[in-house]
Design an enzyme around this catalytic site. Structure first.
Site, PDB file in Angstrom:
ATOM      1  N   CYS A  34      -1.281 -14.370   5.378  1.00 51.37           N
ATOM      2  CA  CYS A  34      -2.240 -13.331   5.766  1.00 51.37           C
ATOM      3  C   CYS A  34      -3.652 -13.894   5.890  1.00 51.37           C
ATOM      4  CB  CYS A  34      -2.196 -12.178   4.762  1.00 51.37           C
ATOM      5  SG  CYS A  34      -0.576 -11.377   4.726  1.00 51.37           S
ATOM      6  N   THR A  35      -3.975 -14.838   5.017  1.00 46.52           N
ATOM      7  CA  THR A  35      -5.285 -15.485   5.099  1.00 46.52           C
ATOM      8  C   THR A  35      -5.386 -16.309   6.379  1.00 46.52           C
ATOM      9  OG1 THR A  35      -5.523 -15.526   2.697  1.00 46.52           O
ATOM     10  CG2 THR A  35      -6.868 -17.086   3.953  1.00 46.52           C
TER      11      THR A  35
END
Length: 156
Positions: free
Chosen positions: A44-45
């Protein structure tokens, strides 16, 4: 579950900046609505930072980028600050919008089954219709796919 060409379902979600984002507030501009499982996790980062790094390109297409996850507003604020994300993050803690979009699904990790967001990006056109859906997103190269889809949308 939505399909390409469908009208976007009505929704109202709080954003990390204190505003409320609704379907109607998105009308008049192309919107990249990307659903992701959890703030500050590896995939997600990477996805968020890829959108951040390409953010100036989206402005050229008059497109707004918005992330959506079940995380809290406070979690979004920390995530946004930590990685200098220039776009809004919406909180869907009850996963109602994820359900409407068909991205709240059974997942499996190490043999354990659980419910969560399937990484999905939806491009919404200026008229509030689903222009493109990218299901089961693989992060490497995804932002470039989205940029290409937006360019195609602008040509129509």
């Amino acid at each position: 579950m939505i399909r390409e060409g469908d009208r976007v379902p009505q929704f109202s979600l709080p954003a990390d900046d204190g505003t409320i984002v609704t379907r109607d507030s998105l009308r008049g501009k192309n919107t990249v609505l990307y659903f992701y499982p959890k703030d500050d996790t590896t995939g997600c980062t990477k996805e968020a930072c890829d959108f951040r790094d390409a953010f100036p390109q989206f402005g050229k297409s008059d497109a707004e980028v918005i992330g959506v996850s079940p995380d809290s507003i406070e979690s979004h604020r920390k995530f946004k600050k930590k990685y200098s994300l220039p776009f809004k993050l919406l909180t869907d803690e009850g996963h109602e919008v994820a359900d409407e979009f068909g991205v709240w699904k059974e997942k499996s990790m190490y043999g354990r089954k659980y419910m969560g967001i399937e990484r999905t990006t939806v491009i919404i056109d200026r008229d509030g219709r689903v222009a493109r859906i990218f299901p089961k997103v693989r992060v490497p190269g995804h932002v470039e796919e989205v940029e290409n889809a937006l360019r195609e949308l602008d040509r129509k």
